[in-house]
Design a protein around this motif. Structure first.
Motif, mmCIF file in Angstrom:
data_model
loop_
_atom_site.group_PDB
_atom_site.id
_atom_site.type_symbol
_atom_site.label_atom_id
_atom_site.label_comp_id
_atom_site.label_asym_id
_atom_site.label_seq_id
_atom_site.Cartn_x
_atom_site.Cartn_y
_atom_site.Cartn_z
ATOM 1 N N ARG A 84 4.233 -2.689 0.515
ATOM 2 C CA ARG A 84 3.166 -1.681 0.413
ATOM 3 C C ARG A 84 2.600 -1.627 -1.001
ATOM 4 O O ARG A 84 1.389 -1.503 -1.197
ATOM 5 C CB ARG A 84 3.681 -0.309 0.824
ATOM 6 C CG ARG A 84 3.843 -0.171 2.321
ATOM 7 C CD ARG A 84 4.302 1.208 2.690
ATOM 8 N NE ARG A 84 4.493 1.317 4.140
ATOM 9 C CZ ARG A 84 5.066 2.332 4.743
ATOM 10 N NH1 ARG A 84 5.515 3.360 4.031
ATOM 11 N NH2 ARG A 84 5.198 2.335 6.050
ATOM 12 N N ALA A 85 3.470 -1.709 -2.000
ATOM 13 C CA ALA A 85 3.005 -1.699 -3.392
ATOM 14 C C ALA A 85 2.195 -2.955 -3.701
ATOM 15 O O ALA A 85 1.192 -2.892 -4.416
ATOM 16 C CB ALA A 85 4.190 -1.570 -4.346
ATOM 17 N N ASP A 140 0.447 -4.659 -1.509
ATOM 18 C CA ASP A 140 -0.822 -4.453 -0.810
ATOM 19 C C ASP A 140 -1.736 -3.532 -1.620
ATOM 20 O O ASP A 140 -2.923 -3.809 -1.792
ATOM 21 C CB ASP A 140 -0.594 -3.845 0.580
ATOM 22 C CG ASP A 140 0.027 -4.817 1.565
ATOM 23 O OD1 ASP A 140 -0.044 -6.040 1.337
ATOM 24 O OD2 ASP A 140 0.590 -4.327 2.571
ATOM 25 N N ALA A 141 -1.172 -2.430 -2.119
ATOM 26 C CA ALA A 141 -1.964 -1.467 -2.890
ATOM 27 C C ALA A 141 -2.509 -2.095 -4.173
ATOM 28 O O ALA A 141 -3.611 -1.748 -4.616
ATOM 29 C CB ALA A 141 -1.124 -0.241 -3.220
ATOM 30 N N ALA A 142 -1.750 -3.021 -4.747
ATOM 31 C CA ALA A 142 -2.188 -3.702 -5.965
ATOM 32 C C ALA A 142 -3.083 -4.902 -5.659
ATOM 33 O O ALA A 142 -3.541 -5.582 -6.568
ATOM 34 C CB ALA A 142 -0.970 -4.157 -6.771
ATOM 35 N N ASN A 143 -3.290 -5.156 -4.371
ATOM 36 C CA ASN A 143 -4.114 -6.280 -3.925
ATOM 37 C C ASN A 143 -3.581 -7.622 -4.445
ATOM 38 O O ASN A 143 -4.340 -8.479 -4.883
ATOM 39 C CB ASN A 143 -5.580 -6.080 -4.337
ATOM 40 C CG ASN A 143 -6.513 -6.941 -3.514
ATOM 41 O OD1 ASN A 143 -6.208 -7.275 -2.375
ATOM 42 N ND2 ASN A 143 -7.637 -7.306 -4.099
#
Length: 86
Positions: A21-22, A24-27
């Protein structure tokens, strides 16, 4: 440009979920490998000496567990002028 990371995971692993998830959030691009279905990956991880998931492997650094500070550092480096083609 940051090359994709490899994240070795286990099913129902909260730290694995938090790590992806982290990312993904950081792309940040990554590939997930399930340690319960890939015996060669499991052997590789044991050779590195890791015993807990997730294990994240990059070209420059490797770690285990949920490490949001390391994810943030990689994300910050993503657009660094020395690493881009600009």
């Amino acid at each position: 440009m940051i090359e994709p990371l490899t994240v070795y995971t286990l099913p129902n692993c909260m730290q694995c979920t938090m790590t992806t998830r982290a990312l993904d959030a950081a792309n940040l691009p990554y590939t997930v490998i399930d340690l319960t279905t890939d015996a060669r990956a499991t052997d590789l991880i044991h050779q590195f000496g890791y015993t807990t998931a997730p294990i994240v492997i990059t070209r420059a650094v490797t770690w285990s567990g949920f490490q949001p500070d390391r994810i943030a550092k990689i994300a910050a480096l993503r657009d660094h002028p020395a690493l881009t083609d600009k």
